[in-house]
Design an enzyme around this catalytic site. Structure first.
Site, PDB file in Angstrom:
ATOM      1  N   GLY A 214       0.828  -1.209   0.000  1.00 52.67           N
ATOM      2  CA  GLY A 214       0.000   0.000   0.000  1.00 52.67           C
ATOM      3  C   GLY A 214       0.853   1.246   0.000  1.00 52.67           C
ATOM      4  N   ASN A 215       0.223   2.388   0.175  1.00 49.64           N
ATOM      5  CA  ASN A 215       0.971   3.650   0.277  1.00 49.64           C
ATOM      6  C   ASN A 215       0.270   4.582   1.252  1.00 49.64           C
ATOM      7  OD1 ASN A 215      -0.886   5.497  -1.239  1.00 49.64           O
ATOM      8  ND2 ASN A 215      -0.465   3.992  -2.853  1.00 49.64           N
ATOM      9  N   ARG A 216       0.863   5.738   1.476  1.00 46.08           N
ATOM     10  CA  ARG A 216       0.415   6.600   2.572  1.00 46.08           C
ATOM     11  C   ARG A 216      -0.721   7.555   2.203  1.00 46.08           C
ATOM     12  NH1 ARG A 216       4.118   6.231   6.698  1.00 46.08           N
ATOM     13  NH2 ARG A 216       6.227   5.663   6.067  1.00 46.08           N
TER      14      ARG A 216
END
Ligand code: C5P
Length: 409
Positions: A214-216
Protein backbone atom coordinates in the site's frame (compact mmCIF):
# COMPACT_ATOMS: atom_id res chain seq x y z
CA UNK A 1 -11.41 46.89 -6.12
CA UNK A 2 -14.27 46.42 -3.66
CA UNK A 3 -16.87 45.63 -6.33
CA UNK A 4 -14.90 42.85 -7.93
CA UNK A 5 -14.05 41.06 -4.67
CA UNK A 6 -16.28 38.24 -3.46
CA UNK A 7 -15.93 39.92 -0.04
CA UNK A 8 -17.93 42.93 -1.18
CA UNK A 9 -20.89 43.32 1.20
CA UNK A 10 -19.89 40.36 3.39
CA UNK A 11 -20.07 40.70 7.18
CA UNK A 12 -16.81 39.67 8.79
CA UNK A 13 -16.02 39.45 12.48
CA UNK A 14 -12.28 39.99 12.88
CA UNK A 15 -11.19 38.53 16.22
CA UNK A 16 -7.82 39.62 17.52
CA UNK A 17 -5.97 37.47 20.05
CA UNK A 18 -3.26 38.47 22.50
CA UNK A 19 -0.01 37.90 20.66
CA UNK A 20 2.67 40.14 19.28
CA UNK A 21 1.30 39.51 15.76
CA UNK A 22 -1.85 41.44 16.75
CA UNK A 23 -0.36 44.52 15.12
CA UNK A 24 -0.43 42.73 11.74
CA UNK A 25 -4.20 42.41 12.02
CA UNK A 26 -4.44 46.15 11.44
CA UNK A 27 -3.24 45.56 7.87
CA UNK A 28 -5.58 42.58 7.50
CA UNK A 29 -8.48 44.73 8.68
CA UNK A 30 -7.61 47.42 6.15
CA UNK A 31 -7.42 44.92 3.27
CA UNK A 32 -10.76 43.34 4.19
CA UNK A 33 -12.46 46.75 4.39
CA UNK A 34 -10.82 47.76 1.08
CA UNK A 35 -12.54 44.81 -0.54
CA UNK A 36 -15.95 46.09 0.51
CA UNK A 37 -16.48 43.85 3.55
CA UNK A 38 -18.29 45.12 6.65
CA UNK A 39 -15.77 44.26 9.35
CA UNK A 40 -16.59 44.18 13.06
CA UNK A 41 -13.39 44.04 15.13
CA UNK A 42 -13.52 42.05 18.37
CA UNK A 43 -10.42 42.39 20.57
CA UNK A 44 -9.60 40.16 23.51
CA UNK A 45 -8.43 41.80 26.73
CA UNK A 46 -4.92 40.45 26.26
CA UNK A 47 -4.72 41.78 22.68
CA UNK A 48 -5.16 45.26 24.15
CA UNK A 49 -1.72 44.89 25.69
CA UNK A 50 -0.30 44.77 22.14
CA UNK A 51 -2.60 47.01 20.09
CA UNK A 52 -4.96 49.91 20.67
CA UNK A 53 -8.74 49.71 20.43
CA UNK A 54 -8.85 53.11 18.70
CA UNK A 55 -6.88 51.88 15.69
CA UNK A 56 -9.36 49.06 15.08
CA UNK A 57 -12.35 51.35 15.67
CA UNK A 58 -10.96 53.88 13.21
CA UNK A 59 -10.22 51.37 10.45
CA UNK A 60 -13.12 48.95 11.06
CA UNK A 61 -16.64 49.32 9.67
CA UNK A 62 -17.90 49.92 13.19
CA UNK A 63 -16.26 50.49 16.51
CA UNK A 64 -14.17 47.72 18.03
CA UNK A 65 -15.73 45.62 20.78
CA UNK A 66 -13.64 44.38 23.68
CA UNK A 67 -16.01 42.94 26.25
CA UNK A 68 -19.16 40.93 26.76
CA UNK A 69 -20.25 43.49 29.29
CA UNK A 70 -20.23 46.82 27.48
CA UNK A 71 -23.09 48.61 29.22
CA UNK A 72 -24.73 50.51 26.37
CA UNK A 73 -24.25 47.89 23.67
CA UNK A 74 -27.65 46.53 22.71
CA UNK A 75 -26.14 43.79 20.53
CA UNK A 76 -25.82 40.52 22.41
CA UNK A 77 -22.88 38.27 21.66
CA UNK A 78 -25.06 35.82 19.75
CA UNK A 79 -26.03 38.44 17.18
CA UNK A 80 -22.43 39.06 16.16
CA UNK A 81 -21.95 35.35 15.49
CA UNK A 82 -25.34 34.88 13.86
CA UNK A 83 -24.98 37.80 11.48
CA UNK A 84 -21.44 37.04 10.41
CA UNK A 85 -20.71 35.54 6.99
CA UNK A 86 -17.30 34.51 8.27
CA UNK A 87 -15.22 34.88 11.43
CA UNK A 88 -11.50 35.41 11.06
CA UNK A 89 -9.30 35.11 14.16
CA UNK A 90 -5.87 36.69 13.73
CA UNK A 91 -3.66 36.01 15.52
CA UNK A 92 -5.14 32.76 16.83
CA UNK A 93 -3.01 32.10 19.92
CA UNK A 94 -2.49 28.70 21.57
CA UNK A 95 -4.87 29.87 24.29
CA UNK A 96 -7.66 30.88 21.89
CA UNK A 97 -7.24 27.67 19.88
CA UNK A 98 -7.51 25.59 23.08
CA UNK A 99 -10.57 27.48 24.32
CA UNK A 100 -12.35 27.17 20.97
CA UNK A 101 -11.53 23.44 20.71
CA UNK A 102 -12.92 22.93 24.23
CA UNK A 103 -16.00 25.10 23.63
CA UNK A 104 -15.04 27.57 26.36
CA UNK A 105 -16.89 30.86 25.97
CA UNK A 106 -15.63 33.27 28.61
CA UNK A 107 -15.24 36.51 26.68
CA UNK A 108 -16.80 38.19 23.67
CA UNK A 109 -14.59 36.57 21.04
CA UNK A 110 -14.83 32.98 22.33
CA UNK A 111 -18.58 33.42 22.90
CA UNK A 112 -19.01 34.67 19.34
CA UNK A 113 -17.05 31.67 18.04
CA UNK A 114 -19.21 29.22 19.94
CA UNK A 115 -22.41 31.03 18.89
CA UNK A 116 -21.87 30.99 15.13
CA UNK A 117 -22.68 28.74 12.21
CA UNK A 118 -20.53 30.82 9.87
CA UNK A 119 -17.21 29.49 8.55
CA UNK A 120 -14.30 30.20 10.88
CA UNK A 121 -10.74 30.93 9.76
CA UNK A 122 -8.05 30.71 12.47
CA UNK A 123 -4.77 32.37 11.51
CA UNK A 124 -2.33 30.77 13.92
CA UNK A 125 0.78 32.51 15.27
CA UNK A 126 2.88 31.53 18.24
CA UNK A 127 6.34 30.41 19.21
CA UNK A 128 7.62 27.25 17.51
CA UNK A 129 7.63 25.28 20.78
CA UNK A 130 4.01 26.17 21.40
CA UNK A 131 2.95 25.37 17.82
CA UNK A 132 4.57 21.94 18.14
CA UNK A 133 3.22 21.17 21.61
CA UNK A 134 1.02 18.03 21.51
CA UNK A 135 -1.93 19.91 23.03
CA UNK A 136 -1.85 22.52 20.26
CA UNK A 137 -1.39 19.83 17.60
CA UNK A 138 -4.43 17.95 18.95
CA UNK A 139 -6.56 21.07 19.27
CA UNK A 140 -5.76 22.07 15.69
CA UNK A 141 -6.74 18.57 14.50
CA UNK A 142 -10.01 18.82 16.45
CA UNK A 143 -10.85 22.18 14.92
CA UNK A 144 -10.05 20.98 11.42
CA UNK A 145 -12.24 17.92 11.90
CA UNK A 146 -15.07 20.32 12.71
CA UNK A 147 -14.50 22.21 9.47
CA UNK A 148 -12.55 25.16 10.87
CA UNK A 149 -10.02 26.50 8.39
CA UNK A 150 -6.63 26.82 10.04
CA UNK A 151 -4.03 28.94 8.28
CA UNK A 152 -0.76 27.63 9.57
CA UNK A 153 2.08 29.91 10.63
CA UNK A 154 5.01 30.53 8.34
CA UNK A 155 8.72 30.26 9.06
CA UNK A 156 10.73 33.33 9.86
CA UNK A 157 11.91 35.63 12.62
CA UNK A 158 9.79 35.44 15.75
CA UNK A 159 9.47 37.75 18.73
CA UNK A 160 12.62 37.69 20.85
CA UNK A 161 14.84 37.11 17.80
CA UNK A 162 14.25 33.36 17.41
CA UNK A 163 13.89 31.90 13.95
CA UNK A 164 11.35 29.16 13.30
CA UNK A 165 7.77 28.26 12.42
CA UNK A 166 5.25 30.51 14.13
CA UNK A 167 4.98 33.71 12.17
CA UNK A 168 1.52 34.93 11.23
CA UNK A 169 0.59 34.35 7.56
CA UNK A 170 0.60 37.46 5.41
CA UNK A 171 -2.59 39.51 5.11
CA UNK A 172 -2.63 38.69 1.38
CA UNK A 173 -2.71 34.97 2.10
CA UNK A 174 -5.50 35.34 4.62
CA UNK A 175 -7.56 37.50 2.25
CA UNK A 176 -7.13 34.96 -0.58
CA UNK A 177 -8.32 32.15 1.69
CA UNK A 178 -11.34 34.14 2.89
CA UNK A 179 -12.18 35.19 -0.68
CA UNK A 180 -11.93 31.54 -1.71
CA UNK A 181 -14.74 30.68 0.72
CA UNK A 182 -17.10 33.03 -1.07
CA UNK A 183 -15.95 32.54 -4.62
CA UNK A 184 -16.95 28.91 -4.03
CA UNK A 185 -20.51 29.99 -3.43
CA UNK A 186 -20.34 32.30 -6.44
CA UNK A 187 -19.18 29.37 -8.53
CA UNK A 188 -22.17 27.17 -7.80
CA UNK A 189 -22.93 26.96 -11.52
CA UNK A 190 -19.39 26.66 -12.87
CA UNK A 191 -19.57 22.89 -13.45
CA UNK A 192 -23.31 22.55 -13.79
CA UNK A 193 -24.26 19.92 -16.36
CA UNK A 194 -20.73 18.48 -16.28
CA UNK A 195 -19.94 14.91 -15.30
CA UNK A 196 -16.83 14.71 -13.17
CA UNK A 197 -14.97 11.53 -12.28
CA UNK A 198 -12.56 11.71 -9.34
CA UNK A 199 -10.29 9.02 -7.89
CA UNK A 200 -9.06 9.14 -4.30
CA UNK A 201 -6.89 7.20 -1.88
CA UNK A 202 -4.04 4.74 -2.25
CA UNK A 203 -4.63 1.38 -3.89
CA UNK A 204 -3.92 -1.83 -2.00
CA UNK A 205 -2.35 -4.68 -3.91
CA UNK A 206 -2.92 -8.03 -2.24
CA UNK A 207 -0.09 -10.42 -1.45
CA UNK A 208 -2.27 -12.93 0.38
CA UNK A 209 -5.70 -12.66 2.09
CA UNK A 210 -4.29 -10.52 4.94
CA UNK A 211 -1.33 -8.61 3.49
CA UNK A 212 -1.03 -5.98 0.83
CA UNK A 213 1.34 -3.46 -0.73
CA UNK A 214 0.00 0.00 0.00
CA UNK A 215 0.97 3.65 0.28
CA UNK A 216 0.41 6.60 2.57
CA UNK A 217 -2.31 8.39 0.61
CA UNK A 218 -5.23 9.38 2.89
CA UNK A 219 -7.66 10.25 0.08
CA UNK A 220 -8.21 13.73 1.57
CA UNK A 221 -7.21 15.69 -1.54
CA UNK A 222 -9.32 13.52 -3.86
CA UNK A 223 -12.35 13.71 -1.56
CA UNK A 224 -11.93 17.50 -1.44
CA UNK A 225 -11.99 17.55 -5.27
CA UNK A 226 -15.20 15.52 -5.33
CA UNK A 227 -16.88 17.76 -2.76
CA UNK A 228 -15.87 21.00 -4.43
CA UNK A 229 -16.89 19.71 -7.89
CA UNK A 230 -20.31 18.93 -6.39
CA UNK A 231 -20.40 22.45 -4.85
CA UNK A 232 -19.73 23.81 -8.33
CA UNK A 233 -22.79 22.01 -9.66
CA UNK A 234 -21.22 18.91 -11.25
CA UNK A 235 -22.58 15.39 -11.17
CA UNK A 236 -19.71 13.56 -9.47
CA UNK A 237 -18.58 9.95 -9.26
CA UNK A 238 -15.84 9.28 -6.75
CA UNK A 239 -13.86 6.07 -7.17
CA UNK A 240 -12.20 5.70 -3.78
CA UNK A 241 -10.14 3.24 -1.78
CA UNK A 242 -11.19 4.93 1.47
CA UNK A 243 -14.79 4.84 2.68
CA UNK A 244 -16.76 8.03 1.90
CA UNK A 245 -20.41 8.81 2.59
CA UNK A 246 -22.42 9.34 -0.58
CA UNK A 247 -23.87 12.79 -1.07
CA UNK A 248 -26.76 14.04 -3.17
CA UNK A 249 -24.40 14.92 -5.99
CA UNK A 250 -21.62 12.43 -5.23
CA UNK A 251 -21.90 8.77 -6.17
CA UNK A 252 -19.20 6.64 -4.54
CA UNK A 253 -17.65 3.45 -5.93
CA UNK A 254 -15.32 1.75 -3.47
CA UNK A 255 -12.39 -0.17 -4.90
CA UNK A 256 -9.23 -1.65 -3.51
CA UNK A 257 -6.63 -2.49 -6.17
CA UNK A 258 -5.27 -0.65 -9.19
CA UNK A 259 -7.07 -3.17 -11.43
CA UNK A 260 -10.42 -2.51 -9.71
CA UNK A 261 -9.83 1.24 -10.01
CA UNK A 262 -8.93 0.78 -13.68
CA UNK A 263 -12.16 -1.15 -14.34
CA UNK A 264 -14.33 1.39 -12.47
CA UNK A 265 -12.70 4.37 -14.18
CA UNK A 266 -12.88 2.94 -17.70
CA UNK A 267 -16.54 2.01 -17.28
CA UNK A 268 -17.24 5.74 -16.73
CA UNK A 269 -14.46 7.47 -18.64
CA UNK A 270 -16.30 7.97 -21.89
CA UNK A 271 -19.20 9.83 -20.32
CA UNK A 272 -16.97 12.03 -18.11
CA UNK A 273 -16.26 15.64 -19.07
CA UNK A 274 -13.51 15.92 -16.48
CA UNK A 275 -11.40 13.22 -14.86
CA UNK A 276 -9.33 14.08 -11.79
CA UNK A 277 -6.89 11.25 -11.03
CA UNK A 278 -6.00 12.22 -7.46
CA UNK A 279 -5.53 8.60 -6.33
CA UNK A 280 -2.09 7.25 -5.53
CA UNK A 281 -2.22 4.17 -7.72
CA UNK A 282 0.40 1.52 -6.96
CA UNK A 283 2.88 1.17 -9.79
CA UNK A 284 3.61 -2.47 -8.97
CA UNK A 285 1.68 -5.43 -7.61
CA UNK A 286 2.55 -8.95 -6.63
CA UNK A 287 2.49 -11.26 -9.66
CA UNK A 288 1.01 -14.05 -7.61
CA UNK A 289 -1.59 -13.65 -4.87
CA UNK A 290 -1.48 -16.52 -2.42
CA UNK A 291 -5.04 -17.78 -1.74
CA UNK A 292 -4.01 -18.61 1.85
CA UNK A 293 -1.98 -16.70 4.41
CA UNK A 294 1.75 -17.05 3.74
CA UNK A 295 3.21 -18.83 6.79
CA UNK A 296 6.21 -17.44 8.66
CA UNK A 297 7.57 -20.91 9.34
CA UNK A 298 8.23 -21.40 5.59
CA UNK A 299 10.80 -18.57 5.64
CA UNK A 300 10.79 -15.18 3.92
CA UNK A 301 8.82 -15.43 0.66
CA UNK A 302 10.07 -14.14 -2.68
CA UNK A 303 7.53 -11.63 -3.91
CA UNK A 304 7.80 -11.02 -7.64
CA UNK A 305 6.32 -7.73 -8.75
CA UNK A 306 4.71 -6.77 -12.03
CA UNK A 307 3.52 -3.33 -13.19
CA UNK A 308 -0.12 -2.32 -12.68
CA UNK A 309 -2.05 -0.84 -15.60
CA UNK A 310 -1.43 2.93 -15.80
CA UNK A 311 -4.95 4.31 -15.62
CA UNK A 312 -4.01 7.90 -16.39
CA UNK A 313 -1.92 6.95 -19.42
CA UNK A 314 -4.80 4.76 -20.64
CA UNK A 315 -7.24 7.62 -20.23
CA UNK A 316 -4.87 9.99 -21.99
CA UNK A 317 -4.44 7.77 -25.02
CA UNK A 318 -8.21 7.26 -25.31
CA UNK A 319 -9.07 10.90 -24.53
CA UNK A 320 -12.16 12.00 -26.38
CA UNK A 321 -12.97 15.47 -27.65
CA UNK A 322 -14.32 17.83 -24.97
CA UNK A 323 -12.75 15.81 -22.19
CA UNK A 324 -10.29 17.27 -19.69
CA UNK A 325 -7.88 15.06 -17.75
CA UNK A 326 -6.03 16.10 -14.61
CA UNK A 327 -3.25 13.91 -13.22
CA UNK A 328 -1.05 14.21 -10.15
CA UNK A 329 2.65 13.96 -9.52
CA UNK A 330 3.55 13.25 -5.91
CA UNK A 331 7.31 13.51 -5.93
CA UNK A 332 10.16 13.51 -3.50
CA UNK A 333 12.56 15.26 -5.90
CA UNK A 334 11.89 18.04 -8.38
CA UNK A 335 8.11 17.97 -8.87
CA UNK A 336 7.87 20.42 -11.80
CA UNK A 337 10.22 18.49 -14.09
CA UNK A 338 8.48 15.21 -13.31
CA UNK A 339 5.07 16.80 -13.78
CA UNK A 340 6.00 18.09 -17.21
CA UNK A 341 7.23 14.66 -18.23
CA UNK A 342 3.98 13.06 -17.02
CA UNK A 343 1.89 15.69 -18.80
CA UNK A 344 3.55 14.69 -22.06
CA UNK A 345 3.87 10.94 -21.54
CA UNK A 346 0.35 10.44 -20.24
CA UNK A 347 -1.35 12.99 -22.53
CA UNK A 348 -3.00 14.76 -19.60
CA UNK A 349 -4.22 18.37 -19.86
CA UNK A 350 -3.00 19.28 -16.38
CA UNK A 351 -0.67 17.73 -13.84
CA UNK A 352 -0.81 18.84 -10.21
CA UNK A 353 2.70 18.56 -8.78
CA UNK A 354 3.67 18.46 -5.15
CA UNK A 355 6.69 17.48 -3.12
CA UNK A 356 5.43 14.99 -0.55
CA UNK A 357 8.55 15.43 1.58
CA UNK A 358 7.45 18.93 2.62
CA UNK A 359 5.96 18.72 6.10
CA UNK A 360 2.81 20.69 5.26
CA UNK A 361 2.09 19.15 1.84
CA UNK A 362 1.10 15.77 0.49
CA UNK A 363 0.02 12.66 2.34
CA UNK A 364 -2.28 12.68 5.38
CA UNK A 365 -1.94 16.37 6.29
CA UNK A 366 -4.83 18.78 5.72
CA UNK A 367 -2.85 21.28 3.72
CA UNK A 368 -1.11 21.16 0.39
CA UNK A 369 1.29 23.27 -1.65
CA UNK A 370 1.05 22.50 -5.34
CA UNK A 371 2.04 23.66 -8.80
CA UNK A 372 -0.37 23.25 -11.68
CA UNK A 373 1.51 22.36 -14.87
CA UNK A 374 -0.26 22.62 -18.26
CA UNK A 375 0.74 23.26 -21.88
CA UNK A 376 3.97 25.24 -21.70
CA UNK A 377 2.89 27.06 -18.55
CA UNK A 378 2.57 26.50 -14.86
CA UNK A 379 1.03 28.24 -11.88
CA UNK A 380 2.07 27.78 -8.25
CA UNK A 381 -0.60 27.93 -5.57
CA UNK A 382 0.27 29.08 -2.04
CA UNK A 383 0.00 26.66 0.87
CA UNK A 384 -3.64 26.19 1.72
CA UNK A 385 -6.09 23.60 3.00
CA UNK A 386 -6.91 20.80 0.58
CA UNK A 387 -10.45 22.02 -0.04
CA UNK A 388 -9.23 25.45 -1.01
CA UNK A 389 -6.60 23.89 -3.28
CA UNK A 390 -9.32 21.79 -4.95
CA UNK A 391 -11.48 24.89 -5.36
CA UNK A 392 -8.73 26.91 -6.97
CA UNK A 393 -7.64 24.10 -9.29
CA UNK A 394 -11.19 23.29 -10.41
CA UNK A 395 -11.91 27.00 -11.06
CA UNK A 396 -8.72 27.32 -13.06
CA UNK A 397 -9.30 24.13 -15.05
CA UNK A 398 -12.95 24.97 -15.81
CA UNK A 399 -12.11 28.49 -16.93
CA UNK A 400 -9.31 27.13 -19.13
CA UNK A 401 -11.65 24.52 -20.67
CA UNK A 402 -14.24 27.16 -21.56
CA UNK A 403 -11.62 29.59 -22.88
CA UNK A 404 -9.98 26.91 -25.04
CA UNK A 405 -13.43 25.86 -26.27
CA UNK A 406 -12.82 22.33 -24.98
CA UNK A 407 -16.17 22.89 -23.28
CA UNK A 408 -18.91 25.05 -24.69
CA UNK A 409 -20.85 27.46 -22.44
O1 C5P B 1 3.69 7.91 -12.74
P1 C5P B 1 3.05 8.29 -11.44
O2 C5P B 1 2.52 7.11 -10.65
O3 C5P B 1 3.84 9.21 -10.57
O4 C5P B 1 1.79 9.16 -11.92
C1 C5P B 1 0.91 9.75 -11.04
C2 C5P B 1 -0.41 9.98 -11.73
O5 C5P B 1 -0.76 8.87 -12.54
C3 C5P B 1 -1.54 10.15 -10.74
O6 C5P B 1 -2.51 11.01 -11.30
C4 C5P B 1 -2.07 8.72 -10.62
O7 C5P B 1 -3.42 8.71 -10.23
C5 C5P B 1 -1.88 8.19 -12.01
N1 C5P B 1 -1.56 6.75 -12.08
C6 C5P B 1 -2.46 5.90 -12.69
N2 C5P B 1 -2.20 4.56 -12.79
C7 C5P B 1 -1.05 4.06 -12.31
C8 C5P B 1 -0.11 4.90 -11.70
C9 C5P B 1 -0.41 6.25 -11.59
O8 C5P B 1 -3.52 6.36 -13.14
N3 C5P B 1 -0.82 2.76 -12.41
Amino acid sequence: MSNSSPLNGKRIVLGVGGGIAAYKSVELLRQLVDRGAFVSPVLTQSSLRFVGETTFSALGSERARTSLWEGDDPIPHTLLGQRADVIVVSPATADLIAKYAAGIADDLLTTTLVATNAPVVMVAAMHTEMWQHPSVVENIATLRRRGVIVIEPESGRLAGGDIGVGRLATAERVVTTVEGLFSRADKRELLSGKRVLVTAGGTREAIDPVRYIGNRSSGKQGIAFAEVAADFGAEVTLVSTVPVTEGLAIKVIEVESAQEMFDAVFALADESDLVVMAAAVADFRSKLISPTKIKKKNGAPQIVLEPTPDILAGLGSAKRKNQVIVGFAAETGDPETEARRKLRDKNADFVVANNVLEPDAGFAVDTNRVTLVYGDSMVSLALSDKRDIASRILSFVAEWAFKQSVWSE
